[in-house]
Design an enzyme around this catalytic site. Sequence first.
Site, PDB file in Angstrom:
ATOM      1  N   CYS A   2      33.828  36.125  49.439  1.00 49.48           N
ATOM      2  CA  CYS A   2      33.633  35.919  50.864  1.00 49.48           C
ATOM      3  C   CYS A   2      34.819  35.129  51.399  1.00 49.48           C
ATOM      4  O   CYS A   2      35.324  34.217  50.747  1.00 49.48           O
ATOM      5  CB  CYS A   2      32.365  35.168  51.217  1.00 49.48           C
ATOM      6  SG  CYS A   2      30.866  35.990  50.710  1.00 49.48           S
ATOM      7  N   ARG A  27      38.830  38.981  49.068  1.00 51.69           N
ATOM      8  CA  ARG A  27      37.747  38.125  48.586  1.00 51.69           C
ATOM      9  C   ARG A  27      36.375  38.798  48.715  1.00 51.69           C
ATOM     10  O   ARG A  27      35.362  38.235  48.290  1.00 51.69           O
ATOM     11  CB  ARG A  27      37.724  36.819  49.379  1.00 51.69           C
ATOM     12  CG  ARG A  27      38.974  36.012  49.233  1.00 51.69           C
ATOM     13  CD  ARG A  27      38.913  34.796  50.116  1.00 51.69           C
ATOM     14  NE  ARG A  27      38.004  33.805  49.598  1.00 51.69           N
ATOM     15  CZ  ARG A  27      38.362  32.818  48.787  1.00 51.69           C
ATOM     16  NH1 ARG A  27      39.604  32.708  48.409  1.00 51.69           N
ATOM     17  NH2 ARG A  27      37.472  31.957  48.354  1.00 51.69           N
ATOM     18  N   TRP A  75      31.212  39.333  50.394  1.00 51.97           N
ATOM     19  CA  TRP A  75      30.862  39.925  49.101  1.00 51.97           C
ATOM     20  C   TRP A  75      29.403  39.558  48.903  1.00 51.97           C
ATOM     21  O   TRP A  75      29.068  38.381  48.725  1.00 51.97           O
ATOM     22  CB  TRP A  75      31.742  39.338  47.992  1.00 51.97           C
ATOM     23  CG  TRP A  75      31.580  40.033  46.675  1.00 51.97           C
ATOM     24  CD1 TRP A  75      32.249  41.140  46.250  1.00 51.97           C
ATOM     25  CD2 TRP A  75      30.687  39.676  45.612  1.00 51.97           C
ATOM     26  NE1 TRP A  75      31.828  41.497  44.987  1.00 51.97           N
ATOM     27  CE2 TRP A  75      30.869  40.613  44.577  1.00 51.97           C
ATOM     28  CE3 TRP A  75      29.750  38.673  45.441  1.00 51.97           C
ATOM     29  CZ2 TRP A  75      30.158  40.562  43.381  1.00 51.97           C
ATOM     30  CZ3 TRP A  75      29.037  38.615  44.250  1.00 51.97           C
ATOM     31  CH2 TRP A  75      29.252  39.547  43.233  1.00 51.97           C
ATOM     32  N   ASN A 101      30.229  30.829  52.809  1.00 56.47           N
ATOM     33  CA  ASN A 101      30.680  31.334  51.512  1.00 56.47           C
ATOM     34  C   ASN A 101      30.002  30.470  50.464  1.00 56.47           C
ATOM     35  O   ASN A 101      30.061  29.251  50.546  1.00 56.47           O
ATOM     36  CB  ASN A 101      32.211  31.206  51.449  1.00 56.47           C
ATOM     37  CG  ASN A 101      32.772  31.553  50.089  1.00 56.47           C
ATOM     38  OD1 ASN A 101      32.087  32.127  49.256  1.00 56.47           O
ATOM     39  ND2 ASN A 101      34.033  31.209  49.876  1.00 56.47           N
ATOM     40  N   GLY A 102      29.320  31.095  49.493  1.00 53.90           N
ATOM     41  CA  GLY A 102      28.630  30.315  48.464  1.00 53.90           C
ATOM     42  C   GLY A 102      27.208  30.795  48.304  1.00 53.90           C
ATOM     43  O   GLY A 102      26.840  31.865  48.793  1.00 53.90           O
ATOM     44  N   GLU A 492      42.540  43.375  27.610  1.00 55.41           N
ATOM     45  CA  GLU A 492      43.053  43.329  28.983  1.00 55.41           C
ATOM     46  C   GLU A 492      43.335  44.743  29.512  1.00 55.41           C
ATOM     47  O   GLU A 492      43.022  45.068  30.659  1.00 55.41           O
ATOM     48  CB  GLU A 492      44.307  42.440  29.035  1.00 55.41           C
ATOM     49  CG  GLU A 492      45.008  42.351  30.372  1.00 55.41           C
ATOM     50  CD  GLU A 492      44.148  41.817  31.517  1.00 55.41           C
ATOM     51  OE1 GLU A 492      43.027  41.362  31.274  1.00 55.41           O
ATOM     52  OE2 GLU A 492      44.612  41.901  32.659  1.00 55.41           O
ATOM     53  N   LYS A 496      41.524  46.379  32.779  1.00 56.99           N
ATOM     54  CA  LYS A 496      42.283  46.897  33.934  1.00 56.99           C
ATOM     55  C   LYS A 496      41.812  48.306  34.271  1.00 56.99           C
ATOM     56  O   LYS A 496      41.630  48.635  35.432  1.00 56.99           O
ATOM     57  CB  LYS A 496      43.798  46.948  33.654  1.00 56.99           C
ATOM     58  CG  LYS A 496      44.558  45.652  33.635  1.00 56.99           C
ATOM     59  CD  LYS A 496      44.743  44.996  34.971  1.00 56.99           C
ATOM     60  CE  LYS A 496      43.611  44.082  35.288  1.00 56.99           C
ATOM     61  NZ  LYS A 496      43.599  42.739  34.879  1.00 56.99           N
ATOM     62  N   GLU A 499      38.135  48.313  35.785  1.00 52.65           N
ATOM     63  CA  GLU A 499      37.882  47.753  37.110  1.00 52.65           C
ATOM     64  C   GLU A 499      38.505  48.544  38.242  1.00 52.65           C
ATOM     65  O   GLU A 499      37.975  48.538  39.342  1.00 52.65           O
ATOM     66  CB  GLU A 499      38.279  46.273  37.180  1.00 52.65           C
ATOM     67  CG  GLU A 499      39.741  45.996  37.008  1.00 52.65           C
ATOM     68  CD  GLU A 499      40.041  44.496  36.997  1.00 52.65           C
ATOM     69  OE1 GLU A 499      39.276  43.712  37.546  1.00 52.65           O
ATOM     70  OE2 GLU A 499      41.088  44.131  36.437  1.00 52.65           O
ATOM     71  N   HIS A 515      34.004  49.676  11.516  1.00 57.43           N
ATOM     72  CA  HIS A 515      32.699  49.022  11.425  1.00 57.43           C
ATOM     73  C   HIS A 515      31.752  49.518  12.511  1.00 57.43           C
ATOM     74  O   HIS A 515      30.779  48.848  12.840  1.00 57.43           O
ATOM     75  CB  HIS A 515      32.875  47.497  11.493  1.00 57.43           C
ATOM     76  CG  HIS A 515      33.727  46.977  10.383  1.00 57.43           C
ATOM     77  ND1 HIS A 515      33.285  46.913   9.074  1.00 57.43           N
ATOM     78  CD2 HIS A 515      35.018  46.557  10.357  1.00 57.43           C
ATOM     79  CE1 HIS A 515      34.264  46.451   8.309  1.00 57.43           C
ATOM     80  NE2 HIS A 515      35.331  46.239   9.063  1.00 57.43           N
ATOM     81  N   LYS A 614      38.214  39.038  44.590  1.00 57.38           N
ATOM     82  CA  LYS A 614      39.298  38.375  43.869  1.00 57.38           C
ATOM     83  C   LYS A 614      38.909  36.990  43.362  1.00 57.38           C
ATOM     84  O   LYS A 614      39.284  36.584  42.278  1.00 57.38           O
ATOM     85  CB  LYS A 614      40.492  38.269  44.820  1.00 57.38           C
ATOM     86  CG  LYS A 614      41.730  37.658  44.207  1.00 57.38           C
ATOM     87  CD  LYS A 614      42.447  38.658  43.362  1.00 57.38           C
ATOM     88  CE  LYS A 614      43.634  38.079  42.641  1.00 57.38           C
ATOM     89  NZ  LYS A 614      43.915  38.849  41.425  1.00 57.38           N
TER      90      LYS A 614
HETATM   91  C1  F6R Z   1      40.481  40.993  36.378  1.00 58.85           C
HETATM   92  C2  F6R Z   1      40.304  39.791  37.135  1.00 58.85           C
HETATM   93  C3  F6R Z   1      39.151  38.910  36.816  1.00 58.85           C
HETATM   94  C4  F6R Z   1      39.592  37.440  36.877  1.00 58.85           C
HETATM   95  C5  F6R Z   1      38.371  36.525  36.708  1.00 58.85           C
HETATM   96  C6  F6R Z   1      38.770  35.073  36.678  1.00 58.85           C
HETATM   97  O1  F6R Z   1      41.606  41.705  36.790  1.00 58.85           O
HETATM   98  O2  F6R Z   1      41.059  39.498  38.019  1.00 58.85           O
HETATM   99  O3  F6R Z   1      38.599  39.220  35.585  1.00 58.85           O
HETATM  100  O4  F6R Z   1      40.519  37.213  35.879  1.00 58.85           O
HETATM  101  O5  F6R Z   1      37.478  36.740  37.745  1.00 58.85           O
HETATM  102  O6  F6R Z   1      39.416  34.704  37.852  1.00 58.85           O
HETATM  103  P1  F6R Z   1      40.332  33.432  37.922  1.00 58.85           P
HETATM  104  O7  F6R Z   1      41.496  33.655  37.044  1.00 58.85           O
HETATM  105  O8  F6R Z   1      40.701  33.321  39.363  1.00 58.85           O
HETATM  106  O9  F6R Z   1      39.486  32.279  37.454  1.00 58.85           O
END
Ligand code: F6R
Length: 619
Positions: A2, A27, A75, A101-102, A492, A496, A499, A515, A614
């Site tokens: 948010c 956000r 969000w 927000n929260g 990772e 990627k 998502e 396994h 984000k």
């Molecule tokens: C994946 C991604 C998320 C963040 C996670 C932690 O691409 O961006 O998995 O890594 O939400 O966010 P931060 O690093 O802001 O604590």
Amino acid sequence: MCGIVGYIGTQEAYPILIKGLHRLEYRGYDSAGIALINGKGTLSVYKEKGKVSALEASVAESDTSGTIGIAHTRWATHGEPNATNAHPHYSQSKNLALVHNGIIENYKSLRTMLEKNGITFCSDTDTEVLVQLVEYMQHSHNCDLFTAVQLALKNVIGAYAIAIIEKTHPDRLVCARKGSPLIIGVGKSDNGRAEFYLGSDATPIVEYTKQVIYLNDEEIASMDRSGKLEITNLSNVKQTPQLVTLQLDLDQLEKGGFPHFMLKEIWEQPNALRTCIRGRLNVVEKDVLLSGIIDHKEKFLNCKRIIICACGTSWHSALIGKYFIEEACQLPVEVEYASEFRYRNPVIHPDDVVIAVSQSGETADTLAAIQLAKEHGAFLYGICNVIGSSIARATDSGTYLHVGPEIGVASTKAFTGQVITLCLLGLAIAKEKKTLSDEMFHMLVDELQQIPDKMQWTLENNKHIDQFAQMFTYCKNFIYLGRGYNYPVALEGALKLKEISYIHAEGYPAAEMKHGPIALVDEEMPVVVIAPKRGMYDKVVSNIQEIKSRKGKIISVVTKGDSVVRGMSDYSFVIPDTRDCYVPLLAVIPLQLLSYYVAVAKGRNVDQPRNLAKSVTVE
Ligand code: F6R
């Protein structure tokens, strides 16, 4: 999660608020809304399901005049993402409008109490409880908005950043925070009076002013059109605001000719990492200078272990950090999912160093994890990208990534920034503890300096990924494999892809395949193997054979000049040679590009994938 924007001053608020919402859209993008008080004293709320552009289209014919307003991009946490549940929310009399927000944890009991007092609710949100509670306090205590907000928030359990305006007092904007970020920008209008901007982060503010105040938890601020700013805590004790100058430029918030922020941020990595290591890595003197460590050397020298708390991509970089620090410093490192750590009574000693790794510096679980560690007396170190973020401010010391704002929801340059910062940290500790020979230390310093150039080479030599990404759009699953330092890279790479393309993908340590997961492999299954000509190369070659004999399609990341794995693979991405510990910094690049181009080929919204935001400021 948010985004909040606010403005009070002499300019028209609407363009400032809409532009701010666009900047904060990363956000959350389930719905957007805006509240304005016009010159005639009418308080109007406009809101729409979906993106900010949908809101803009829907208000095109409406009166959007006014020099005070608040806005929100959502969000969803409580209530489905529709226009009714979108913010701002009116109070019952429609005299107040509020954005939030929260999460309000005790919203059910508060709602029951308010309903018993004759208040009717229009939405399913916890936020509406807040605005109704503030109005209820105004009426029951016969007080002004500022006092009513103080009283209301004393009854609230949970996290919030709020902004609120009042129809009958259009010269004042009130905001407050606890657990969710809020920044006040202090500008100057034409008549020389202060005008105020509000943002969940600095991105909606920087275009107008670089002078900001980071609101602290449990602080309430009142911004007056006459230029008066008053900040108190919940107990009405006056707080002295600290004006800080933003280190952020507007062009860092633009796409700069790239079709998506994600692609821009992938390509920014060599330069971003040069900035990250500048002044910290000294190849002439063969030294690593991290002020966050130098100032607290004893803590690192005396600690028995390090615990790193993080989430998502940051957790993956933390795992690479663990491998590096354990190898270089001979110091045990535990890597914890912050969301698990905070709720499982972990053993934390006062001589532990607890490191929080977070791009945003606002992730609710990571913040809570370090708060728990603080209660146990541990020394807290933050590795964050966003300057002035909650985690950066809650820790005893730390290092900023300095990779610039990351706007694409999928983390790319923050990941490599975190890895390189953790390597710097490991080198700095190793130097103090003398756990590496001089020769090895110098070699690691020299090689780290080469990494940005090698990243550039990797980018230039993997441009072709866009041409064959199309072939994988039909796939339902992917497997990613790596060993040692490259196991977290496999995790990772899989994250990627998941998502942004919504293709299911799993990362595994390559040797774990037999396994269980190898049962998944057939001619339909693409298996991405990180197979640099280093360390466990021969073992990885055997793992590839096992997959090939089950007809899996091999996509490999190989070292320049390696024809063996290339020959065994259906497709290969080439990276330059480097030390084992630095391979993740190069190997992740083709995987970022692969997921980007597959997602683009599938027509996904790469920068704003569904259901994601984000900055995860709710648990
Ligand atoms: C994946 C991604 C998320 C963040 C996670 C932690 O691409 O961006 O998995 O890594 O939400 O966010 P931060 O690093 O802001 O604590």
